[in-house]
Design a protein around this motif. Sequence first.
Motif, PDB file in Angstrom:
ATOM      1  N   ASP A 266     -24.796 -40.623   4.267  1.00 47.02           N
ATOM      2  CA  ASP A 266     -25.914 -40.195   5.125  1.00 47.02           C
ATOM      3  C   ASP A 266     -27.208 -40.965   4.829  1.00 47.02           C
ATOM      4  O   ASP A 266     -28.297 -40.390   4.862  1.00 47.02           O
ATOM      5  CB  ASP A 266     -26.126 -38.677   4.976  1.00 47.02           C
ATOM      6  N   ASN A 267     -27.046 -42.246   4.492  1.00 48.73           N
ATOM      7  CA  ASN A 267     -28.211 -43.127   4.307  1.00 48.73           C
ATOM      8  C   ASN A 267     -29.177 -42.650   3.219  1.00 48.73           C
ATOM      9  O   ASN A 267     -30.387 -42.578   3.430  1.00 48.73           O
ATOM     10  CB  ASN A 267     -28.956 -43.270   5.649  1.00 48.73           C
ATOM     11  N   LYS A 268     -28.591 -42.322   2.044  1.00 49.24           N
ATOM     12  CA  LYS A 268     -29.416 -41.815   0.947  1.00 49.24           C
ATOM     13  C   LYS A 268     -29.162 -42.622  -0.325  1.00 49.24           C
ATOM     14  O   LYS A 268     -28.048 -43.089  -0.572  1.00 49.24           O
ATOM     15  CB  LYS A 268     -29.034 -40.361   0.625  1.00 49.24           C
ATOM     16  N   LEU A 269     -30.216 -42.741  -1.130  1.00 47.59           N
ATOM     17  CA  LEU A 269     -30.040 -43.180  -2.515  1.00 47.59           C
ATOM     18  C   LEU A 269     -29.785 -41.920  -3.319  1.00 47.59           C
ATOM     19  O   LEU A 269     -30.523 -40.929  -3.178  1.00 47.59           O
ATOM     20  CB  LEU A 269     -31.323 -43.815  -3.042  1.00 47.59           C
ATOM     21  N   ILE A 270     -28.757 -41.961  -4.178  1.00 50.32           N
ATOM     22  CA  ILE A 270     -28.385 -40.723  -4.871  1.00 50.32           C
ATOM     23  C   ILE A 270     -28.218 -40.950  -6.373  1.00 50.32           C
ATOM     24  O   ILE A 270     -27.948 -42.072  -6.830  1.00 50.32           O
ATOM     25  CB  ILE A 270     -27.075 -40.114  -4.301  1.00 50.32           C
ATOM     26  N   ALA A 271     -28.369 -39.876  -7.139  1.00 45.93           N
ATOM     27  CA  ALA A 271     -28.076 -39.878  -8.573  1.00 45.93           C
ATOM     28  C   ALA A 271     -27.777 -38.431  -8.964  1.00 45.93           C
ATOM     29  O   ALA A 271     -28.189 -37.494  -8.260  1.00 45.93           O
ATOM     30  CB  ALA A 271     -29.260 -40.408  -9.365  1.00 45.93           C
ATOM     31  N   PHE A 272     -27.051 -38.269 -10.075  1.00 46.87           N
ATOM     32  CA  PHE A 272     -26.581 -36.929 -10.452  1.00 46.87           C
ATOM     33  C   PHE A 272     -27.042 -36.542 -11.858  1.00 46.87           C
ATOM     34  O   PHE A 272     -27.168 -37.397 -12.737  1.00 46.87           O
ATOM     35  CB  PHE A 272     -25.053 -36.883 -10.419  1.00 46.87           C
ATOM     36  N   VAL A 273     -27.228 -35.236 -12.051  1.00 49.42           N
ATOM     37  CA  VAL A 273     -27.493 -34.653 -13.366  1.00 49.42           C
ATOM     38  C   VAL A 273     -26.218 -33.921 -13.791  1.00 49.42           C
ATOM     39  O   VAL A 273     -25.635 -33.166 -12.985  1.00 49.42           O
ATOM     40  CB  VAL A 273     -28.666 -33.638 -13.285  1.00 49.42           C
ATOM     41  N   HIS A 274     -25.773 -34.141 -15.025  1.00 50.22           N
ATOM     42  CA  HIS A 274     -24.530 -33.517 -15.494  1.00 50.22           C
ATOM     43  C   HIS A 274     -24.639 -31.990 -15.436  1.00 50.22           C
ATOM     44  O   HIS A 274     -25.661 -31.427 -15.854  1.00 50.22           O
ATOM     45  CB  HIS A 274     -24.230 -33.963 -16.938  1.00 50.22           C
ATOM     46  N   PRO A 275     -23.587 -31.334 -14.941  1.00 50.59           N
ATOM     47  CA  PRO A 275     -23.659 -29.869 -14.814  1.00 50.59           C
ATOM     48  C   PRO A 275     -23.882 -29.145 -16.150  1.00 50.59           C
ATOM     49  O   PRO A 275     -24.424 -28.042 -16.165  1.00 50.59           O
ATOM     50  CB  PRO A 275     -22.301 -29.482 -14.194  1.00 50.59           C
ATOM     51  N   LYS A 276     -23.500 -29.788 -17.251  1.00 53.63           N
ATOM     52  CA  LYS A 276     -23.717 -29.142 -18.556  1.00 53.63           C
ATOM     53  C   LYS A 276     -25.213 -29.074 -18.888  1.00 53.63           C
ATOM     54  O   LYS A 276     -25.636 -28.296 -19.736  1.00 53.63           O
ATOM     55  CB  LYS A 276     -22.993 -29.923 -19.674  1.00 53.63           C
ATOM     56  N   SER A 277     -26.018 -29.963 -18.254  1.00 50.23           N
ATOM     57  CA  SER A 277     -27.477 -29.961 -18.471  1.00 50.23           C
ATOM     58  C   SER A 277     -28.171 -28.911 -17.625  1.00 50.23           C
ATOM     59  O   SER A 277     -29.327 -28.598 -17.864  1.00 50.23           O
ATOM     60  CB  SER A 277     -28.098 -31.294 -18.046  1.00 50.23           C
ATOM     61  N   SER A 278     -27.493 -28.465 -16.560  1.00 47.13           N
ATOM     62  CA  SER A 278     -28.201 -27.621 -15.585  1.00 47.13           C
ATOM     63  C   SER A 278     -27.378 -26.368 -15.269  1.00 47.13           C
ATOM     64  O   SER A 278     -27.064 -26.091 -14.116  1.00 47.13           O
ATOM     65  CB  SER A 278     -28.527 -28.416 -14.315  1.00 47.13           C
ATOM     66  N   ASN A 279     -27.032 -25.667 -16.344  1.00 48.40           N
ATOM     67  CA  ASN A 279     -26.414 -24.338 -16.237  1.00 48.40           C
ATOM     68  C   ASN A 279     -25.165 -24.316 -15.362  1.00 48.40           C
ATOM     69  O   ASN A 279     -24.954 -23.394 -14.561  1.00 48.40           O
ATOM     70  CB  ASN A 279     -27.439 -23.318 -15.727  1.00 48.40           C
ATOM     71  N   GLY A 280     -24.345 -25.371 -15.501  1.00 50.86           N
ATOM     72  CA  GLY A 280     -23.054 -25.355 -14.819  1.00 50.86           C
ATOM     73  C   GLY A 280     -23.094 -25.822 -13.374  1.00 50.86           C
ATOM     74  O   GLY A 280     -22.084 -25.724 -12.660  1.00 50.86           O
ATOM     75  N   VAL A 281     -24.265 -26.335 -12.933  1.00 49.08           N
ATOM     76  CA  VAL A 281     -24.371 -26.797 -11.542  1.00 49.08           C
ATOM     77  C   VAL A 281     -24.609 -28.310 -11.526  1.00 49.08           C
ATOM     78  O   VAL A 281     -25.554 -28.799 -12.149  1.00 49.08           O
ATOM     79  CB  VAL A 281     -25.535 -26.084 -10.810  1.00 49.08           C
ATOM     80  N   LEU A 282     -23.743 -29.028 -10.816  1.00 43.52           N
ATOM     81  CA  LEU A 282     -23.956 -30.469 -10.631  1.00 43.52           C
ATOM     82  C   LEU A 282     -25.106 -30.643  -9.639  1.00 43.52           C
ATOM     83  O   LEU A 282     -25.037 -30.160  -8.505  1.00 43.52           O
ATOM     84  CB  LEU A 282     -22.673 -31.124 -10.091  1.00 43.52           C
ATOM     85  N   VAL A 283     -26.177 -31.293 -10.113  1.00 41.35           N
ATOM     86  CA  VAL A 283     -27.381 -31.480  -9.287  1.00 41.35           C
ATOM     87  C   VAL A 283     -27.424 -32.922  -8.805  1.00 41.35           C
ATOM     88  O   VAL A 283     -27.257 -33.852  -9.599  1.00 41.35           O
ATOM     89  CB  VAL A 283     -28.651 -31.152 -10.109  1.00 41.35           C
ATOM     90  N   GLU A 284     -27.625 -33.083  -7.502  1.00 42.70           N
ATOM     91  CA  GLU A 284     -27.764 -34.425  -6.922  1.00 42.70           C
ATOM     92  C   GLU A 284     -29.208 -34.618  -6.466  1.00 42.70           C
ATOM     93  O   GLU A 284     -29.808 -33.707  -5.897  1.00 42.70           O
ATOM     94  CB  GLU A 284     -26.819 -34.563  -5.718  1.00 42.70           C
ATOM     95  N   LEU A 285     -29.751 -35.781  -6.757  1.00 43.50           N
ATOM     96  CA  LEU A 285     -31.068 -36.163  -6.226  1.00 43.50           C
ATOM     97  C   LEU A 285     -30.812 -37.113  -5.064  1.00 43.50           C
ATOM     98  O   LEU A 285     -29.948 -38.001  -5.161  1.00 43.50           O
ATOM     99  CB  LEU A 285     -31.892 -36.905  -7.288  1.00 43.50           C
ATOM    100  N   CYS A 286     -31.545 -36.929  -3.980  1.00 45.97           N
ATOM    101  CA  CYS A 286     -31.336 -37.730  -2.767  1.00 45.97           C
ATOM    102  C   CYS A 286     -32.657 -38.256  -2.260  1.00 45.97           C
ATOM    103  O   CYS A 286     -33.567 -37.461  -1.994  1.00 45.97           O
ATOM    104  CB  CYS A 286     -30.866 -36.845  -1.614  1.00 45.97           C
ATOM    105  N   GLN A 287     -32.738 -39.534  -2.095  1.00 43.37           N
ATOM    106  CA  GLN A 287     -33.932 -40.113  -1.465  1.00 43.37           C
ATOM    107  C   GLN A 287     -33.519 -40.832  -0.199  1.00 43.37           C
ATOM    108  O   GLN A 287     -32.584 -41.646  -0.223  1.00 43.37           O
ATOM    109  CB  GLN A 287     -34.623 -41.099  -2.422  1.00 43.37           C
TER     110      GLN A 287
END
Length: 135
Positions: free
Chosen positions: A110-131
């Motif tokens: 969907d035309n995004k730059l993306i990166a992820f935070v490990h779910p172990k860092s964020s209470n079991g949730v895989l977090v994606e950053l999208c620009q």
Amino acid sequence: MFGKIEHLGIAVRDLARANETYTKLLGRPPYKEEAVTSENVTTSFFKSGENKIELLAATSDDSAIAKFIEKKGEGIHHVAFAVEDIHAELERLKKEGFQILNEQPKKGADNKLIAFVHPKSSNGVLVELCQEIAE
Ligand code: CMX
């Protein structure tokens, strides 16, 4: 700065069948289907009001989605947040001690730059950053 929740990612076994289910559920078909070869996934996107749902199916056994489904079954895979400056946010999160999964952001669906935070860092949730990538 983190902005709105850009989309929720849902891991599915069979994209065509899941598309049928979510078309019935949301009352409208996906507005886009896209293969992301770098991630070994195929995706479809639905709108619900202003919100977006991404369905993801694995295209190979070593895909993150295949591993997730094998361990946990189908279900919510990640929460993606819109950011204005992904590089600045990754630096900030690193300093805060989060485990970042990509040294450099990459091109996602969907035309995004993306990166992820490990779910172990964020209470079991895989977090994606999208620009949004500027046209
Ligand atoms: N949400 C929550 N927990 C997850 C998870 C997810 N999406 N994926 C894996 N985990 C958990 C596993 O269940 C496991 O937990 P336990 O240790 O309690 O069993 C742990 O994280 C495993 O971590 P790992 O051994 O470091 O790594 P995995 O090989 O399972 O990979 C992860 C996990 C998050 C590092 C990997 O999936 C990854 O790099 N993800 C980012 C890329 C991605 O998900 N791409 C697909 C989507 C692309 C798109 O949106 O376009």
